[in-house]
Write an enzyme that holds these catalytic residues in place. Structure first.
Site, PDB file in Angstrom:
ATOM      1  N   HIS A   1       8.662   6.544 -55.804  1.00  0.00           N
ATOM      2  CA  HIS A   1       9.336   5.853 -56.365  1.00  0.00           C
ATOM      3  C   HIS A   1       8.324   5.543 -57.790  1.00  0.00           C
ATOM      4  CE1 HIS A   1       5.671   2.970 -55.709  1.00  0.00           C
ATOM      5  NE2 HIS A   1       5.371   2.165 -56.274  1.00  0.00           N
TER       6      HIS A   1
ATOM      7  N   ASP B   1       7.815   2.773 -60.656  1.00  0.00           N
ATOM      8  CA  ASP B   1       7.949   1.197 -61.114  1.00  0.00           C
ATOM      9  C   ASP B   1       8.726   0.080 -61.435  1.00  0.00           C
ATOM     10  OD1 ASP B   1       5.892   1.237 -59.371  1.00  0.00           O
ATOM     11  OD2 ASP B   1       3.830   0.986 -60.932  1.00  0.00           O
TER      12      ASP B   1
ATOM     13  N   HIS C   1       5.616   8.078 -58.431  1.00  0.00           N
ATOM     14  CA  HIS C   1       4.472   7.416 -57.307  1.00  0.00           C
ATOM     15  C   HIS C   1       4.252   7.140 -55.939  1.00  0.00           C
ATOM     16  CE1 HIS C   1       4.533   4.367 -59.295  1.00  0.00           C
ATOM     17  NE2 HIS C   1       3.941   3.376 -58.496  1.00  0.00           N
TER      18      HIS C   1
ATOM     19  N   ARG D   1      -6.420   0.520 -46.348  1.00  0.00           N
ATOM     20  CA  ARG D   1      -6.477   1.007 -47.369  1.00  0.00           C
ATOM     21  C   ARG D   1      -6.325  -0.705 -48.233  1.00  0.00           C
ATOM     22  NH1 ARG D   1      -3.095   3.122 -51.850  1.00  0.00           N
ATOM     23  NH2 ARG D   1      -4.688   3.452 -53.208  1.00  0.00           N
TER      24      ARG D   1
END
Ligand code: OGA
Ligand code: NI
Length: 349
Positions: A219, A221, A275, A285
């Site tokens: 996607h 941002d 990204h 994570r």
């Protein structure tokens, strides 16, 4: 084994898998490039202490470095950013606590921890195939919910402390990027107030399923810029020169990336780069993203002519993104707003 706090990822996976199996889809709906190991690289590192240097040449060089990285990479790291490591350890601790709550409680529609209903997200509710499934959960928090209400619990208090510091950094970077486009303006100060911004807490549980699943789908941002704090597990990848490359975690750095709104405002000079996050079979994570966003009424207009995107309000942009995600399972973003000028340029680059 899933704990009571984990969302039902395995069930979602199975449903999508069965759905995909019965339809003819390219690669059975899997993303084959998830199987190819991406090259690991170090993003440009910018030492922000240079901005305080008494020598103007050093300060200007640092600003040019920021602008160059935003053009060539759309991504960079900053060190000596002035945010103490204490606040990050406190945030991490609060972040773990909130995700360890039972899944049922996290999804409850009534206000959980004073966040608006709908701030909790997991998987990909609109996914139509496996490549749209994200093996992660998040609290996407409008800071307007937090600022001023602090003290109500230790999470809000810690977020408020962080938001105050990180918003200053975001403003500084946005002002530098605008200045490098020849605009010394108060645009960001006037339109991106701390309470129009968002903080997203992400958790990526280990994903034992062998292949083909994203931690977070590819996607861009939908903001001006993002400041990302991540732990040392790794998994973030971005597109550079049409290839996915893996970002090597740096414990001293924050990651900055340009969002769609800056790409539109700069007429395509600064790049909002795709990204994604890869899953890890064993390790959990955590990351946290601060999104520099304007108020809904703010109009985003290119600072240069001829403009490749038509002007739009942030409200309009969000609505278009939301509608596309509902309908298609993923966002289209800026290409929806290309002018005739922009469409013909795309063909020639
Ligand atoms: C995001 C994002 C990356 C990460 O939240 O928009 O891209 O490393 N996160 O979690
Ligand atoms: Ni992102």
């Amino acid at each position: 084994m899933d704990s009571v706090s984990d969302p039902p990822f395995h069930e979602a996976y199975k449903i999508l898998f069965d759905k995909t199996r019965n339809t003819i889809q390219e690669n059975n709906g899997f993303d084959t490039d998830l199987l190819v190991a991406a090259e690991e690289c170090e993003l440009p590192v910018i030492d922000l202490s240079c901005l305080e240097n008494s020598d103007e040449t050093v300060r200007e060089e640092c600003k040019s470095h920021i602008a160059r990285a935003s053009q060539e990479w759309g991504f960079f790291q900053v060190v000596n950013h002035g945010i103490s490591s204490h606040i990050f350890s406190r945030l991490r601790c609060e972040q773990e606590k909130v995700f360890r709550q039972p899944f049922e409680k996290k999804t409850k529609e009534d206000k959980f921890l004073n966040f608006s209903a709908g701030s909790y997200r997991w998987g990909a509710p609109t996914a139509t195939c496996i490549r749209q499934l994200s093996w992660s959960e998040a609290f996407h928090i409008p800071l307007t919910d937090i600022l001023g209400s602090s003290g109500s619990n230790s999470l809000s208090w810690t977020i408020e402390q962080y938001a105050t510091t990180v918003s200053r950094l975001a403003q500084t970077l946005a002002d530098i990027l605008a200045e490098k486009m020849g605009h010394r303006s108060s645009f960001f100060k006037e339109n991106c107030l701390p309470n129009t911004c968002y903080l997203r807490l992400n958790r990526y549980p280990p994903c034992p399923t062998a292949f083909g699943i994203h931690g977070l789908m590819p996607h861009t941002d939908s903001d001006f810029l993002t400041i990302l704090y991540q732990d040392q597990v790794g998994g973030l990848q971005l597109v550079k020169d049409r290839k996915w490359i893996a970002v090597k975690p740096n414990p001293d750095a924050l990651i900055i990336n340009i969002g769609d709104l800056f790409q539109a405002w700069s007429n395509g000079v600064y790049k909002s780069v795709e990204h994604r996050v890869m899953t890890n079979p064993k390790l959990e994570r955590f990351s946290m993203a601060y999104f520099l966003c304007p108020s809904n009424d703010t109009v985003i207009e290119s600072c240069r002519e001829p403009s490749i995107y038509r002007k739009f309000s942030f409200r309009e942009y969000r609505k278009q993104v939301g509608d596309d995600v509902q309908k298609l399972g993923s966002k289209i973003g800026l290409p929806r707003f290309l002018t005739h000028e922009g469409s013909s340029n795309i063909g020639s680059t």
